[in-house]
Design a protein around this motif. Structure first.
Motif, PDB file in Angstrom:
ATOM      1  N   TYR A  16       0.864  -1.181   0.000  1.00  0.00           N
ATOM      2  CA  TYR A  16       0.000   0.000   0.000  1.00  0.00           C
ATOM      3  C   TYR A  16       0.904   1.236   0.000  1.00  0.00           C
ATOM      4  N   TYR A  17       1.129   1.760  -1.186  1.00  0.00           N
ATOM      5  CA  TYR A  17       2.093   2.837  -1.315  1.00  0.00           C
ATOM      6  C   TYR A  17       1.469   4.222  -1.224  1.00  0.00           C
ATOM      7  N   ASP A  18       0.133   4.310  -1.079  1.00  0.00           N
ATOM      8  CA  ASP A  18      -0.556   5.576  -0.863  1.00  0.00           C
ATOM      9  C   ASP A  18      -1.879   5.272  -0.192  1.00  0.00           C
ATOM     10  N   ASP A  19      -2.609   6.322   0.220  1.00  0.00           N
ATOM     11  CA  ASP A  19      -3.846   6.119   0.965  1.00  0.00           C
ATOM     12  C   ASP A  19      -4.853   5.264   0.199  1.00  0.00           C
ATOM     13  N   ALA A  20      -4.972   5.460  -1.092  1.00  0.00           N
ATOM     14  CA  ALA A  20      -5.956   4.719  -1.886  1.00  0.00           C
ATOM     15  C   ALA A  20      -5.295   4.010  -3.062  1.00  0.00           C
ATOM     16  N   SER A  21      -4.019   3.666  -2.923  1.00  0.00           N
ATOM     17  CA  SER A  21      -3.293   2.997  -3.998  1.00  0.00           C
ATOM     18  C   SER A  21      -2.537   1.797  -3.441  1.00  0.00           C
ATOM     19  N   TYR A  22      -2.536   0.708  -4.200  1.00  0.00           N
ATOM     20  CA  TYR A  22      -1.825  -0.485  -3.737  1.00  0.00           C
ATOM     21  C   TYR A  22      -1.482  -1.371  -4.929  1.00  0.00           C
ATOM     22  N   THR A 136      -4.660   5.880  -7.603  1.00  0.00           N
ATOM     23  CA  THR A 136      -5.406   7.132  -7.684  1.00  0.00           C
ATOM     24  C   THR A 136      -4.423   8.270  -7.897  1.00  0.00           C
ATOM     25  N   ASP A 139      -5.622  13.977  -5.498  1.00  0.00           N
ATOM     26  CA  ASP A 139      -7.001  14.361  -5.194  1.00  0.00           C
ATOM     27  C   ASP A 139      -7.783  14.743  -6.440  1.00  0.00           C
TER      28      ASP A 139
END
Length: 276
Positions: A16-22, A136, A139
């Motif tokens: 999971y390399y970002d809040d909404a990315s994996y 993603t 924002d």
């Protein structure tokens, strides 16, 4: 018949390399015993008598001669057999009787049927990889989801063997992938999806000692969905399914041996949804 048993090994890793990315990757292996398939047997369910070859048939052959055809044999039986075992409904344009000759239990042979039954067949091994990516773009509301699965099995159908050879093969094994591009922000949702599946063996048929495969060819389809929330709980939407009008095709041992072709066409929907 025994239920099939499977020994499974599953390994996976996720990042999971970002809040909404994996990104995730997985490997699986299945060792299956008592795999359930189908076979053809001959049986006499219900012990149904059939007049062909029975006592009345043999009497007709004795009276008419061994070279008598079936029409002459039928006429002789209608005229000479016990009237309780036949039913005459009329005469056709050639002067031959029409009607029914009923099987007589104890005098006529029992009907034998070719019956397809489930059976335990060979063991099989399956293995493959699964990959998934969701990303993603900050924002902005834009993003993408990609999945890809690779599957391998050790029991394939051999198209080069003659149709008289019964074969066991694993059904439904194929690679598959899908891609989704989306936008989700300020009440507006847009999704564009492509779903793909590679060619796979969907069935094997066994009838009268003839064994043949049926393959579903590779198929891909584009779908689009757009929705907008006008106010809290009230949403309007539009969707298109198979917008490029993809067709699906099945073939036998060779790609030119076409068995089935279908064209579902593109489909579009408009609607309003209210949640309360």
């Amino acid at each position: 018949m025994l239920p099939f048993e499977s020994k499974n090994i599953d390994l996976s890793a996720e990042w999971y390399y970002d809040d909404a990315s994996y990104f995730s990757a997985g490997w699986f292996h299945k060792d299956v015993d008592n795999f359930i398939g189908v076979s053809e047997i001959q049986a006499t369910p219900f012990d149904l008598p059939h007049p062909f070859g029975g006592a009345r048939y043999q009497a007709a052959v004795a009276a008419l001669g061994s070279d008598a055809d079936l029409t002459a044999i039928r006429n002789w039986i209608f005229e000479n057999a016990d009237p309780n075992t036949v039913e005459i409904t009329g005469v056709d344009s050639n002067g031959n009787y029409t009607g029914f000759i009923y099987g007589v239990e104890g005098e006529d042979p029992t009907v034998s049927f070719d019956i397809t039954v489930p059976v335990n067949q060979k063991s099989a091994k399956l293995n493959g990889w699964e990959f998934a990516l969701q990303h993603t773009f900050g924002d902005s509301g834009f993003g993408a989801i990609i999945n890809y699965t690779m599957v391998n099995g050790d029991v394939d159908f051999n198209n080069e063997l003659p149709a008289s050879v019964t074969q066991f093969a694993l059904l439904g094994l194929s690679d598959s992938a899908n891609f989704i591009g989306f936008y989700d922000k300020n009440g507006l949702q847009v999704r564009v999806a492509y779903n793909w599946r590679d060619k796979f063996l969907n069935a094997t048929t066994t009838a009268g000692g003839v064994n043949n495969p049926s393959y579903t060819e590779a198929y891909g389809q584009w779908d689009v969905n757009v929705s907008y929330e006008l106010m809290e709980g009230l949403t309007v939407f539009a969707e298109g399914i198979n917008i490029t009008n993809s067709t699906q095709r099945l073939h036998g041992r060779h790609v030119n041996n076409v068995q089935y072709v279908t064209q579902g066409g593109a489909r579009y929907n408009l609607g309003v949804r209210y949640n309360f």
